[in-house]
Design a protein around this motif. Structure first.
Motif, mmCIF file in Angstrom:
data_model
loop_
_atom_site.group_PDB
_atom_site.id
_atom_site.type_symbol
_atom_site.label_atom_id
_atom_site.label_comp_id
_atom_site.label_asym_id
_atom_site.label_seq_id
_atom_site.Cartn_x
_atom_site.Cartn_y
_atom_site.Cartn_z
ATOM 1 N N TYR A 39 0.834 -1.210 0.000
ATOM 2 C CA TYR A 39 0.000 0.000 0.000
ATOM 3 C C TYR A 39 0.866 1.256 0.000
ATOM 4 O O TYR A 39 0.609 2.207 -0.748
ATOM 5 N N ALA A 40 1.893 1.272 0.840
ATOM 6 C CA ALA A 40 2.770 2.449 0.914
ATOM 7 C C ALA A 40 3.488 2.692 -0.412
ATOM 8 O O ALA A 40 3.590 3.837 -0.882
ATOM 9 N N LEU A 41 3.980 1.619 -1.035
ATOM 10 C CA LEU A 41 4.712 1.763 -2.292
ATOM 11 C C LEU A 41 3.804 2.116 -3.466
ATOM 12 O O LEU A 41 4.293 2.541 -4.518
ATOM 13 N N SER A 42 2.507 1.934 -3.301
ATOM 14 C CA SER A 42 1.579 2.324 -4.367
ATOM 15 C C SER A 42 1.243 3.811 -4.323
ATOM 16 O O SER A 42 0.676 4.345 -5.280
ATOM 17 N N ARG A 43 1.579 4.462 -3.212
ATOM 18 C CA ARG A 43 1.266 5.878 -3.069
ATOM 19 C C ARG A 43 2.293 6.724 -3.815
ATOM 20 O O ARG A 43 3.494 6.637 -3.558
ATOM 21 N N GLY A 106 -6.626 -1.249 -8.187
ATOM 22 C CA GLY A 106 -7.911 -1.513 -7.542
ATOM 23 C C GLY A 106 -8.487 -0.364 -6.743
ATOM 24 O O GLY A 106 -9.672 -0.386 -6.388
ATOM 25 N N ILE A 107 -7.668 0.633 -6.421
ATOM 26 C CA ILE A 107 -8.133 1.748 -5.603
ATOM 27 C C ILE A 107 -8.040 3.037 -6.406
ATOM 28 O O ILE A 107 -6.944 3.499 -6.722
ATOM 29 N N PRO A 108 -9.168 3.645 -6.756
ATOM 30 C CA PRO A 108 -9.130 4.919 -7.486
ATOM 31 C C PRO A 108 -8.486 6.018 -6.649
ATOM 32 O O PRO A 108 -8.727 6.119 -5.445
ATOM 33 N N THR A 109 -7.671 6.844 -7.297
ATOM 34 C CA THR A 109 -7.020 7.951 -6.600
ATOM 35 C C THR A 109 -8.050 8.906 -6.016
ATOM 36 O O THR A 109 -7.856 9.464 -4.926
ATOM 37 N N ALA A 114 -10.766 11.748 -1.567
ATOM 38 C CA ALA A 114 -11.999 12.035 -0.847
ATOM 39 C C ALA A 114 -11.872 11.669 0.626
ATOM 40 O O ALA A 114 -12.370 12.386 1.512
ATOM 41 N N ALA A 115 -11.216 10.541 0.902
ATOM 42 C CA ALA A 115 -11.012 10.138 2.293
ATOM 43 C C ALA A 115 -10.141 11.143 3.041
ATOM 44 O O ALA A 115 -10.399 11.465 4.209
ATOM 45 N N ARG A 116 -9.122 11.654 2.356
ATOM 46 C CA ARG A 116 -8.248 12.645 2.983
ATOM 47 C C ARG A 116 -9.020 13.935 3.270
ATOM 48 O O ARG A 116 -8.841 14.557 4.332
ATOM 49 N N ILE A 117 -9.879 14.358 2.346
ATOM 50 C CA ILE A 117 -10.684 15.564 2.555
ATOM 51 C C ILE A 117 -11.622 15.384 3.743
ATOM 52 O O ILE A 117 -11.881 16.325 4.508
ATOM 53 N N ASN A 127 -7.540 0.983 6.754
ATOM 54 C CA ASN A 127 -8.403 0.017 7.452
ATOM 55 C C ASN A 127 -9.861 0.102 7.022
ATOM 56 O O ASN A 127 -10.530 -0.930 6.888
ATOM 57 N N LYS A 128 -10.372 1.303 6.807
ATOM 58 C CA LYS A 128 -11.808 1.491 6.573
ATOM 59 C C LYS A 128 -12.189 1.510 5.100
ATOM 60 O O LYS A 128 -13.328 1.201 4.745
ATOM 61 N N ILE A 129 -11.253 1.887 4.225
ATOM 62 C CA ILE A 129 -11.600 2.055 2.810
ATOM 63 C C ILE A 129 -10.893 1.026 1.938
ATOM 64 O O ILE A 129 -11.515 0.331 1.132
ATOM 65 N N VAL A 130 -9.591 0.922 2.090
ATOM 66 C CA VAL A 130 -8.802 0.066 1.201
ATOM 67 C C VAL A 130 -9.047 -1.413 1.487
ATOM 68 O O VAL A 130 -9.298 -2.204 0.575
ATOM 69 N N THR A 131 -8.978 -1.798 2.753
ATOM 70 C CA THR A 131 -9.085 -3.215 3.109
ATOM 71 C C THR A 131 -10.398 -3.860 2.667
ATOM 72 O O THR A 131 -10.384 -4.957 2.082
#
Length: 221
Positions: A39-43, A106-109, A114-117, A127-131
């Motif tokens: 996950y970290a390396l995908s950012r 698999g995870i749209p940017t 939106a989660a950060r906002i 934990n709440k969105i990606v998993t």
């Protein structure tokens, strides 16, 4: 009759117990290391992302060798312990690359933004969105890691000296030098069937996720 004799073979069940313990612990440790790293390396905002990924990829082609690995394990007092089997293979570069691909595709940017906002930190986003979205991807990682740990022969052969800690592959290998009963070809075939049974069960339990997960982590053209 053959299965009755197989069930009475004590070393097989000792190997079963040891292999199950090493595999469960090894799979849990590998997932705890690989999935957050992927996950970290995908950012895209991770500093040094390309350099870190290159260093992981480099280990797929070059390694320190058996002797340095043995000396490190010996110096850390892990010889003839479960940690000498689990920790050196906790992170597979191949599994890490596949896991990173899961997050990339698999995870749209926009969802992460939106989660950060909304005020989610990195851990809450993970934990709440990606998993919840990537359960099929995690199932693929589980089956890959489980099979690798269950079939692991080299590290136990290199590290384990106590027969009471032998794994299934070591027990099967030891049958080459066993008595006539254990050397019987028919009996040996039954031992192999019993040895691969847990892998078949895990695959059947996770099969509905396998195709979806592999397709999710594949390279998109």
């Amino acid at each position: 009759e053959g299965y009755a004799r197989a069930f009475d073979y004590a070393p097989l069940w000792t190997g079963y117990g040891n292999t199950l313990k090493y595999t469960v612990v090894g799979t849990a440790v590998a997932l705890l290391c690989t999935i957050p790293a992927g996950y970290a390396l995908s950012r895209m905002d991770l500093p040094g992302r390309r350099v870190i990924m290159f260093l992981f990829t480099f280990t797929m082609f070059f390694s320190g060798g058996i002797i340095p690995l043995y000396l490190v394990i010996k110096s850390l007092h892990m010889y003839d312990t479960i940690w000498a089997i689990v920790l050196p293979v906790a992170v597979s570069a191949y599994n890490l690359i596949v896991c990173r691909s899961f997050f990339d595709t698999g995870i749209p940017t926009e969802m992460l933004e939106a989660a950060r906002i909304d005020g989610c930190g990195e851990f809450k986003t993970f934990n709440k969105i990606v998993t919840p979205i990537l359960k099929p991807a995690f199932a693929v990682q589980i089956i890959f890691t489980f099979v690798t740990n269950w079939n692991n022969y080299f590290m136990p052969r290199l590290i384990l000296t106590s027969k009471s800690k032998y794994t299934i592959p070591l027990v099967l290998n030891a049958m080459r030098y066993a008595g006539p009963q254990e050397k019987d070809v028919g009996m040996f075939s039954l031992y192999i069937v019993l040895a691969i049974l847990p892998v078949v069960i895990v695959y059947l339990c996770l099969s509905k996720f396998i195709i979806r997960g592999v397709a999710l982590g594949s390279v998109k053209g």
